[in-house]
Design a protein around this motif. Structure first.
Motif, PDB file in Angstrom:
ATOM      1  N   ARG A 151      46.927  38.806  45.809  1.00  0.00           N
ATOM      2  CA  ARG A 151      46.747  39.050  44.373  1.00  0.00           C
ATOM      3  C   ARG A 151      47.777  40.019  43.809  1.00  0.00           C
ATOM      4  O   ARG A 151      48.190  39.892  42.659  1.00  0.00           O
ATOM      5  CB  ARG A 151      45.318  39.602  44.146  1.00  0.00           C
ATOM      6  N   LYS A 177      46.143  32.538  37.168  1.00  0.00           N
ATOM      7  CA  LYS A 177      44.691  32.388  37.242  1.00  0.00           C
ATOM      8  C   LYS A 177      44.265  31.106  37.956  1.00  0.00           C
ATOM      9  O   LYS A 177      43.181  31.065  38.542  1.00  0.00           O
ATOM     10  CB  LYS A 177      44.063  32.446  35.852  1.00  0.00           C
ATOM     11  N   LEU A 197      40.359  31.907  39.011  1.00  0.00           N
ATOM     12  CA  LEU A 197      39.720  32.706  37.982  1.00  0.00           C
ATOM     13  C   LEU A 197      38.718  31.918  37.168  1.00  0.00           C
ATOM     14  O   LEU A 197      37.787  32.475  36.611  1.00  0.00           O
ATOM     15  CB  LEU A 197      40.792  33.285  37.048  1.00  0.00           C
ATOM     16  N   ASP A 230      35.487  32.661  43.565  1.00  0.00           N
ATOM     17  CA  ASP A 230      35.829  34.058  43.748  1.00  0.00           C
ATOM     18  C   ASP A 230      37.319  34.266  43.943  1.00  0.00           C
ATOM     19  O   ASP A 230      37.877  35.258  43.520  1.00  0.00           O
ATOM     20  CB  ASP A 230      35.068  34.603  44.968  1.00  0.00           C
ATOM     21  N   HIS A 241      40.004  37.526  44.216  1.00  0.00           N
ATOM     22  CA  HIS A 241      39.382  38.716  43.643  1.00  0.00           C
ATOM     23  C   HIS A 241      38.380  39.347  44.597  1.00  0.00           C
ATOM     24  O   HIS A 241      37.856  40.432  44.312  1.00  0.00           O
ATOM     25  CB  HIS A 241      38.696  38.357  42.322  1.00  0.00           C
ATOM     26  N   ILE A 275      39.376  42.862  45.463  1.00  0.00           N
ATOM     27  CA  ILE A 275      39.032  43.876  44.464  1.00  0.00           C
ATOM     28  C   ILE A 275      37.549  44.211  44.547  1.00  0.00           C
ATOM     29  O   ILE A 275      37.155  45.384  44.536  1.00  0.00           O
ATOM     30  CB  ILE A 275      39.385  43.383  43.038  1.00  0.00           C
ATOM     31  N   ARG A 276      36.718  43.183  44.638  1.00  0.00           N
ATOM     32  CA  ARG A 276      35.271  43.412  44.698  1.00  0.00           C
ATOM     33  C   ARG A 276      34.883  44.220  45.934  1.00  0.00           C
ATOM     34  O   ARG A 276      34.027  45.103  45.869  1.00  0.00           O
ATOM     35  CB  ARG A 276      34.536  42.077  44.680  1.00  0.00           C
ATOM     36  N   VAL A 307      38.384  41.892  35.485  1.00  0.00           N
ATOM     37  CA  VAL A 307      39.833  41.708  35.478  1.00  0.00           C
ATOM     38  C   VAL A 307      40.225  41.122  34.130  1.00  0.00           C
ATOM     39  O   VAL A 307      39.372  40.649  33.372  1.00  0.00           O
ATOM     40  CB  VAL A 307      40.307  40.767  36.616  1.00  0.00           C
ATOM     41  N   LEU A 354      33.743  40.426  37.251  1.00  0.00           N
ATOM     42  CA  LEU A 354      33.647  40.155  38.684  1.00  0.00           C
ATOM     43  C   LEU A 354      32.333  40.654  39.273  1.00  0.00           C
ATOM     44  O   LEU A 354      31.842  40.098  40.254  1.00  0.00           O
ATOM     45  CB  LEU A 354      34.798  40.832  39.434  1.00  0.00           C
ATOM     46  N   ALA A 361      42.422  45.687  37.460  1.00  0.00           N
ATOM     47  CA  ALA A 361      41.003  45.525  37.137  1.00  0.00           C
ATOM     48  C   ALA A 361      40.560  46.784  36.404  1.00  0.00           C
ATOM     49  O   ALA A 361      41.362  47.701  36.174  1.00  0.00           O
ATOM     50  CB  ALA A 361      40.173  45.332  38.411  1.00  0.00           C
TER      51      ALA A 361
END
Length: 297
Positions: free
Chosen positions: A36, A80, A85, A89, A92, A95-96, A118, A127, A227
């Motif tokens: 990402r 995306k 996106l 998921d 991302h 990030i989560r 995001v 998210l 994010a």
């Protein structure tokens, strides 16, 4: 002589080994992006794929147009479509995973609703949402979207982007939802400047929904925001009391995702780039016409 004469043949052989179909070449380019947060220049892509420069440039343009990649001043990155996106998921999850314990800690310490989002064009894409007693009154959901200009989450990310990029994303897409919603691009630029002066802390007071207030801060890497995290309360919540907590959570998430940014003393080794003051003639003319430059330029 024999060794030297073999080099042209080797180069010809290498050219023949290039993927013959457009699909294979597009896949070769997308595979060059590790994740990402990878940003590559045209030269980087040519070096990774061994494609001719003109071929790589042509395919990159097509991938950007089809939203498989994005192009900014820092280079090319996954778009995306590549990140899933629109539904799944996608990438991302990274990030989560980094933010999850921080979101739960924020919720436990404040009792408020916590969001992770995001930026997707002119909108924020949620998210994660960690609920509290106020959760049912907050009309958001994981996988949902909201206009970036009317949310603390969105403004926190837009504040760390170049003004030209902000205009590209939200111009002609600004609309009012309440009497407090920002309704024009000049006012939005002024608000983003105030957010930067507060070291990235963004507030939202009844801009999306009259009874809801938020405080947010962006998770940032070397190339900008990736994010943002927000705390959500009702219109009477004293956000100033909890704002330092959300700023600290965003900073910790940034360190988890980009550990090389800080030195041993906990300070940024290479501080995230702040948007510069270079403006196109069109943008400058719009600011002067609207009188929106007070407190900004």
């Amino acid at each position: 002589m024999t060794a030297l004469s073999a080099e042209p043949g080797q180069a010809t052989s290498a050219r023949r080994e290039l993927p013959p179909s457009m699909v294979e070449r597009m896949t070769l380019i997308i595979d060059a992006f590790d994740g990402r947060f990878t940003h590559l220049t045209l030269e980087d892509v040519v070096r990774c794929t061994h494609l001719p420069r003109s071929t790589a440039h042509r395919i990159l343009d097509q991938l950007v147009r089809l939203q498989w990649l994005e192009h900014s001043s820092s280079g090319y990155s996954l778009g995306k479509r590549a990140l899933g996106l629109g539904g799944g998921d996608g990438s991302h999850g990274e990030i989560r995973e980094a933010a999850a314990p921080l979101l739960h800690d924020l919720q436990m310490r404040t009792g408020m609703v916590v969001h992770l989002a995001v930026l997707d064009g002119p909108e924020v894409f949620y998210l994660d949402k960690v609920g509290g007693r106020f959760a049912l009154a907050v009309p958001s959901r994981v996988g949902g979207r909201a206009p970036a200009h009317s949310t603390a989450l969105g403004k926190a990310m837009l504040a760390w982007m170049e003004p030209e990029r902000v205009e590209e994303l939200v111009h002609n897409k600004i609309s009012r939802f309440t009497s407090r919603t920002i309704g024009d691009i000049g006012t939005l630029h002024q608000e983003l400047h105030r957010i930067r002066r507060r070291r990235g802390l963004a507030f939202e007071r009844g801009e999306s929904f009259p009874a809801i207030s938020c405080a947010a801060a962006a998770i940032r890497g070397q190339d900008g925001p990736v994010a943002s995290i927000s705390l959500v309360g009702d219109s009477h919540t004293p956000l100033e009391n909890v704002a330092p907590l959300v700023v600290d959570a965003a900073r910790q998430a940034s360190l988890a995702l980009f550990p090389g940014q800080d030195d041993q003393r906990g300070r940024p080794r290479h501080p995230p780039r702040v948007p510069g003051q270079t403006w196109s003639a069109e943008t400058m003319n719009r600011w002067l016409t609207m009188g929106g430059h007070d407190g900004w330029l």
